[in-house]
Design a protein around this motif. Structure first.
Motif, mmCIF file in Angstrom:
data_model
loop_
_atom_site.group_PDB
_atom_site.id
_atom_site.type_symbol
_atom_site.label_atom_id
_atom_site.label_comp_id
_atom_site.label_asym_id
_atom_site.label_seq_id
_atom_site.Cartn_x
_atom_site.Cartn_y
_atom_site.Cartn_z
ATOM 1 N N ILE A 39 1.210 -1.006 -0.207
ATOM 2 C CA ILE A 39 -0.217 -0.101 -0.063
ATOM 3 C C ILE A 39 1.192 1.614 0.077
ATOM 4 C CG2 ILE A 39 -1.649 1.353 1.147
ATOM 5 C CD1 ILE A 39 -2.610 -1.169 2.252
ATOM 6 N N ASN A 40 0.149 2.740 -0.675
ATOM 7 C CA ASN A 40 1.301 3.655 -0.896
ATOM 8 C C ASN A 40 0.306 4.590 -0.487
ATOM 9 O OD1 ASN A 40 0.038 4.495 -2.907
ATOM 10 N ND2 ASN A 40 1.336 3.785 -4.528
ATOM 11 N N GLU A 41 1.293 5.535 -0.578
ATOM 12 C CA GLU A 41 0.277 7.092 0.460
ATOM 13 C C GLU A 41 -1.297 7.277 -0.674
ATOM 14 O OE1 GLU A 41 1.769 10.143 1.034
ATOM 15 O OE2 GLU A 41 4.359 9.935 1.795
ATOM 16 N N GLN A 42 -0.877 6.966 -2.326
ATOM 17 C CA GLN A 42 -2.192 7.157 -3.275
ATOM 18 C C GLN A 42 -3.412 5.884 -3.178
ATOM 19 O OE1 GLN A 42 -2.665 9.955 -5.220
ATOM 20 N NE2 GLN A 42 -4.966 9.262 -5.889
ATOM 21 N N MET A 43 -2.930 5.120 -2.539
ATOM 22 C CA MET A 43 -3.695 3.627 -2.751
ATOM 23 C C MET A 43 -4.563 5.249 -1.094
ATOM 24 S SD MET A 43 -1.416 0.554 -3.870
ATOM 25 C CE MET A 43 -2.562 -0.183 -4.133
ATOM 26 N N LEU A 44 -3.745 4.597 -0.297
ATOM 27 C CA LEU A 44 -3.972 5.385 0.927
ATOM 28 C C LEU A 44 -5.432 6.233 0.904
ATOM 29 C CD1 LEU A 44 -3.942 4.041 4.237
ATOM 30 C CD2 LEU A 44 -2.382 5.348 4.406
ATOM 31 N N ARG A 45 -4.729 7.117 0.207
ATOM 32 C CA ARG A 45 -5.918 8.560 -0.078
ATOM 33 C C ARG A 45 -7.336 7.926 -0.353
ATOM 34 N NH1 ARG A 45 -3.427 13.415 0.113
ATOM 35 N NH2 ARG A 45 -1.842 12.706 0.029
ATOM 36 N N THR A 46 -7.015 6.951 -1.572
ATOM 37 C CA THR A 46 -8.715 6.765 -2.133
ATOM 38 C C THR A 46 -9.358 6.052 -1.095
ATOM 39 O OG1 THR A 46 -6.569 6.360 -4.015
ATOM 40 C CG2 THR A 46 -9.146 5.160 -4.319
ATOM 41 N N LEU A 47 -9.049 4.919 -0.310
ATOM 42 C CA LEU A 47 -9.175 4.020 0.289
ATOM 43 C C LEU A 47 -10.021 5.543 1.625
ATOM 44 C CD1 LEU A 47 -9.918 1.407 1.304
ATOM 45 C CD2 LEU A 47 -7.606 1.307 2.707
ATOM 46 N N MET A 48 -9.271 6.020 2.054
ATOM 47 C CA MET A 48 -9.834 7.048 3.446
ATOM 48 C C MET A 48 -11.290 7.496 2.233
ATOM 49 S SD MET A 48 -6.414 8.138 5.012
ATOM 50 C CE MET A 48 -7.512 9.622 6.746
ATOM 51 N N MET A 49 -10.679 8.112 0.968
ATOM 52 C CA MET A 49 -11.850 8.946 0.317
ATOM 53 C C MET A 49 -12.908 7.853 0.142
ATOM 54 S SD MET A 49 -9.691 11.051 -1.875
ATOM 55 C CE MET A 49 -11.414 12.048 -2.821
ATOM 56 N N GLN A 50 -13.096 6.472 -0.133
ATOM 57 C CA GLN A 50 -14.497 6.039 -0.486
ATOM 58 C C GLN A 50 -14.705 5.745 1.051
ATOM 59 O OE1 GLN A 50 -12.293 2.812 -2.209
ATOM 60 N NE2 GLN A 50 -12.157 2.921 -4.233
ATOM 61 N N MET A 51 -14.320 5.910 2.012
ATOM 62 C CA MET A 51 -14.900 5.097 3.618
ATOM 63 C C MET A 51 -15.847 6.621 3.859
ATOM 64 S SD MET A 51 -11.845 2.909 5.248
ATOM 65 C CE MET A 51 -10.887 4.145 5.888
ATOM 66 N N GLN A 53 -14.056 9.737 4.489
ATOM 67 C CA GLN A 53 -13.462 10.276 4.853
ATOM 68 C C GLN A 53 -12.484 11.457 4.122
ATOM 69 O OE1 GLN A 53 -10.713 7.875 7.834
ATOM 70 N NE2 GLN A 53 -12.275 6.086 8.975
ATOM 71 N N LYS A 54 -12.688 12.286 4.995
ATOM 72 C CA LYS A 54 -11.167 13.406 4.258
ATOM 73 C C LYS A 54 -9.866 13.291 4.938
ATOM 74 C CE LYS A 54 -10.980 18.332 3.000
ATOM 75 N NZ LYS A 54 -10.280 18.232 2.109
ATOM 76 N N PRO A 55 -9.224 13.173 3.855
ATOM 77 C CA PRO A 55 -7.437 12.220 4.208
ATOM 78 C C PRO A 55 -6.928 13.737 4.438
ATOM 79 C CG PRO A 55 -8.062 12.263 2.445
ATOM 80 C CD PRO A 55 -8.579 12.556 2.187
ATOM 81 N N SER A 56 -6.047 14.413 5.559
ATOM 82 C CA SER A 56 -4.841 14.978 5.139
ATOM 83 C C SER A 56 -3.703 14.587 5.281
ATOM 84 C CB SER A 56 -5.239 15.580 7.155
ATOM 85 O OG SER A 56 -4.543 14.778 7.981
ATOM 86 N N GLN A 57 -2.718 14.771 4.536
ATOM 87 C CA GLN A 57 -1.327 14.545 4.947
ATOM 88 C C GLN A 57 -0.941 14.024 5.822
ATOM 89 O OE1 GLN A 57 -0.347 14.281 1.626
ATOM 90 N NE2 GLN A 57 1.386 13.172 3.081
ATOM 91 N N LYS A 58 -1.295 14.629 7.524
ATOM 92 C CA LYS A 58 -0.754 14.211 8.667
ATOM 93 C C LYS A 58 -0.963 12.686 8.504
ATOM 94 C CE LYS A 58 -1.060 15.790 13.756
ATOM 95 N NZ LYS A 58 -1.258 16.420 14.134
ATOM 96 N N LYS A 59 -3.074 12.444 8.397
ATOM 97 C CA LYS A 59 -3.080 11.569 8.672
ATOM 98 C C LYS A 59 -2.840 10.231 8.353
ATOM 99 C CE LYS A 59 -6.341 9.335 11.077
ATOM 100 N NZ LYS A 59 -6.811 8.622 12.519
ATOM 101 N N ILE A 60 -2.186 10.842 6.899
ATOM 102 C CA ILE A 60 -2.054 9.555 5.982
ATOM 103 C C ILE A 60 -0.332 9.564 6.658
ATOM 104 C CG2 ILE A 60 -0.547 9.340 3.345
ATOM 105 C CD1 ILE A 60 -3.472 10.820 2.542
ATOM 106 N N MET A 63 -0.421 7.073 9.367
ATOM 107 C CA MET A 63 -1.591 5.788 8.460
ATOM 108 C C MET A 63 0.662 4.878 8.467
ATOM 109 S SD MET A 63 -5.736 6.177 7.767
ATOM 110 C CE MET A 63 -5.059 4.561 7.745
ATOM 111 N N MET A 64 0.889 5.508 7.377
ATOM 112 C CA MET A 64 2.456 4.821 6.875
ATOM 113 C C MET A 64 3.155 4.373 7.626
ATOM 114 S SD MET A 64 0.973 4.355 2.910
ATOM 115 C CE MET A 64 3.146 4.033 3.191
ATOM 116 N N ARG A 65 3.459 5.650 8.659
ATOM 117 C CA ARG A 65 4.283 5.187 9.892
ATOM 118 C C ARG A 65 3.672 3.869 10.653
ATOM 119 N NH1 ARG A 65 5.391 10.616 10.716
ATOM 120 N NH2 ARG A 65 3.776 10.544 12.464
ATOM 121 N N ALA A 66 2.591 3.951 10.817
ATOM 122 C CA ALA A 66 2.214 3.042 11.843
ATOM 123 C C ALA A 66 2.432 1.663 10.756
ATOM 124 C CB ALA A 66 0.693 2.841 12.357
ATOM 125 N N MET A 67 2.163 1.561 9.837
ATOM 126 C CA MET A 67 2.261 0.531 8.768
ATOM 127 C C MET A 67 3.750 0.091 8.840
ATOM 128 S SD MET A 67 -0.597 0.394 5.769
ATOM 129 C CE MET A 67 -0.176 1.532 4.813
#
Length: 74
Positions: A39-51, A53-60, A63-67
């Protein structure tokens, strides 16, 4: 009596080959996934938008750091 030894050596070699192959394949896949995360940032952003949520760069980034930390633990 000689046939028994040949069969035992063949079985032992087969088991050793299977075990060695498993560990080599496991090490290869772990290094591959570390270099190419699934999973990269773009995939994570799309996933959050589909759920919804409005993804902020801080949140992304969080989540990337946690993964990444989860991958480093294994």
């Amino acid at each position: 009596m000689d046939i028994i030894w040949v069969v035992l050596i063949a079985i032992a070699a087969l088991l050793a080959g299977v075990a060695l192959g498993f560990f080599i394949a496991r090490r290869y896949m772990m290094s591959y996934l570390k270099k190419n995360p699934p999973i990269n940032e773009q995939m994570l952003r799309t996933l959050m938008m589909q759920m919804g949520q409005k993804p902020s760069q801080k949140k992304i980034n969080q989540m990337m750091r946690a993964m990444q930390n989860q991958m480093d633990k294994k």
